[in-house]
Design an enzyme around this catalytic site. Structure first.
Site, PDB file in Angstrom:
ATOM      1  N   TYR A 150      -3.202 -28.080  -2.607  1.00 42.86           N
ATOM      2  CA  TYR A 150      -3.063 -28.404  -1.179  1.00 42.86           C
ATOM      3  C   TYR A 150      -4.378 -28.087  -0.485  1.00 42.86           C
ATOM      4  O   TYR A 150      -4.787 -26.935  -0.407  1.00 42.86           O
ATOM      5  CB  TYR A 150      -1.911 -27.583  -0.603  1.00 42.86           C
ATOM      6  N   LYS A 178      -2.167 -32.576  -2.366  1.00 41.04           N
ATOM      7  CA  LYS A 178      -1.719 -32.865  -1.004  1.00 41.04           C
ATOM      8  C   LYS A 178      -2.948 -32.772  -0.127  1.00 41.04           C
ATOM      9  O   LYS A 178      -3.535 -31.700   0.037  1.00 41.04           O
ATOM     10  CB  LYS A 178      -0.644 -31.874  -0.551  1.00 41.04           C
TER      11      LYS A 178
END
Length: 317
Positions: A150, A178
């Protein structure tokens, strides 16, 4: 074949986690405890046919900073029960400020039935790229689960550079990203140089990221318009770009409304308006003001009919 808004949800290239995921809030009850029955109900509702392929629990929108390790494990278990037998995925956020803590969270998530891990860059300490890589590899080595990194430097305090992604991608368990960096050039380079599956982590950039090679979304607005995100994704995948663009533009007020205040506060207000369980927020987050609440419902007007119907309530005025 499932159809949503007249669009067939056609089979797309295989991905590890699916295409449309929502980073789910953590419901609390009136005594400020994690409300596990509410979490199960919400997870099942979000993953109904035509909506999300899976959910992320214990992420930023899930107020992970404010929940204990035990509460995080219980949330993974509740989500697992909700999607049992459906083929939908449960991804557990295991971000922490230090590597040993993330490893403990990762191992607990595996024990409680997670299908994958969401691993944010360690926050506050602002490690070097060498330190980031060591952290990612150590957590990936600690379980058998696939890992989604992420990248959100505005929260973590440090960006994951393309060279670090390239090195991390050599680990067989690190399979996805992400992306909430907002740097399409950097993302393009990583997608060119690695086989990492890219997910938009910034709803307003869902369509632009698809255009440069993303495979889906890890969304906030998927709480209320998961069907529209599925429509957008499948229209684009079918080459119906003009129609996908029309959906993107239709969703712009929703993107604006859900991020005017901290996302967890906006999502919980929107879910409450739909009669879905969400509960209060834990400090330091605060509920929306009356003005913010009115503005949010105005931004959502006309776009949450399917959500309201699925919840069995009338569309809020």
């Amino acid at each position: 074949m499932t159809t949503i808004h007249g669009v067939e949800l056609t089979t797309t290239a295989a991905t590890t986690f699916g295409n449309v995921l929502t980073a789910m809030v953590t419901p609390f009850d009136q005594c400020d405890r994690v409300d596990l029955p509410a979490a199960e109900r919400l997870a099942a509702w979000l993953t109904r046919d035509g909506w999300n392929d899976g959910i992320v629990v214990n992420g930023t929108t899930g107020e992970s900073i404010a929940t204990s390790d035990h509460e995080k494990s219980k949330m993974v278990g509740a989500a697992r029960r909700a999607v049992a037998g459906s083929g939908k995925r449960v991804i557990a956020g295991v971000g922490a400020g230090d590597t040993r803590h993330s490893i403990r969270l990762a191992q607990a998530a595996e024990q409680w039935g997670a299908d994958g891990l969401l691993l944010v860059a360690p926050y506050y300490s602002r490690p070097s790229q060498r330190g980031l890589l060591r952290h990612f590899l150590a957590v990936a080595d600690s379980t058998s689960l696939p890992v989604m990194l992420y990248d959100i430097p505005q929260r973590a305090g440090v960006a994951i550079e393309p060279e670090t992604f390239a090195a991390a991608a050599k680990h067989p368990s690190i399979v996805a990203v992400k992306d909430a960096k907002g740097d399409l050039e950097s993302s393009s380079w990583v997608m060119r140089e690695t086989a990492l599956e890219y997910y938009s982590g910034d709803d307003a950039l869902n369509l632009p990221l698809l255009a440069i090679g993303a495979v889906g979304f890890v969304s906030v607005v998927g709480h209320v318009v998961g069907d529209k995100l599925a429509e957008l994704f499948h229209l684009y995948s079918q080459g119906r770009v003009d129609q996908a663009l029309a959906v993107h533009r239709e969703l712009l007020p929703v993107y604006r409304g859900m991020f005017r205040a901290p996302a967890a506060a906006s999502v919980k207000a929107a879910l409450a308006a739909l009669g879905m369980p969400a509960g209060s927020l834990r400090t330091p987050l605060a509920e929306l003001t009356a003005e913010e609440h009115t503005a949010l419902l105005a931004d959502l007007a006309g776009l949450t009919n399917a959500a309201a119907a699925g919840a069995g309530v009338s569309q809020p005025a």
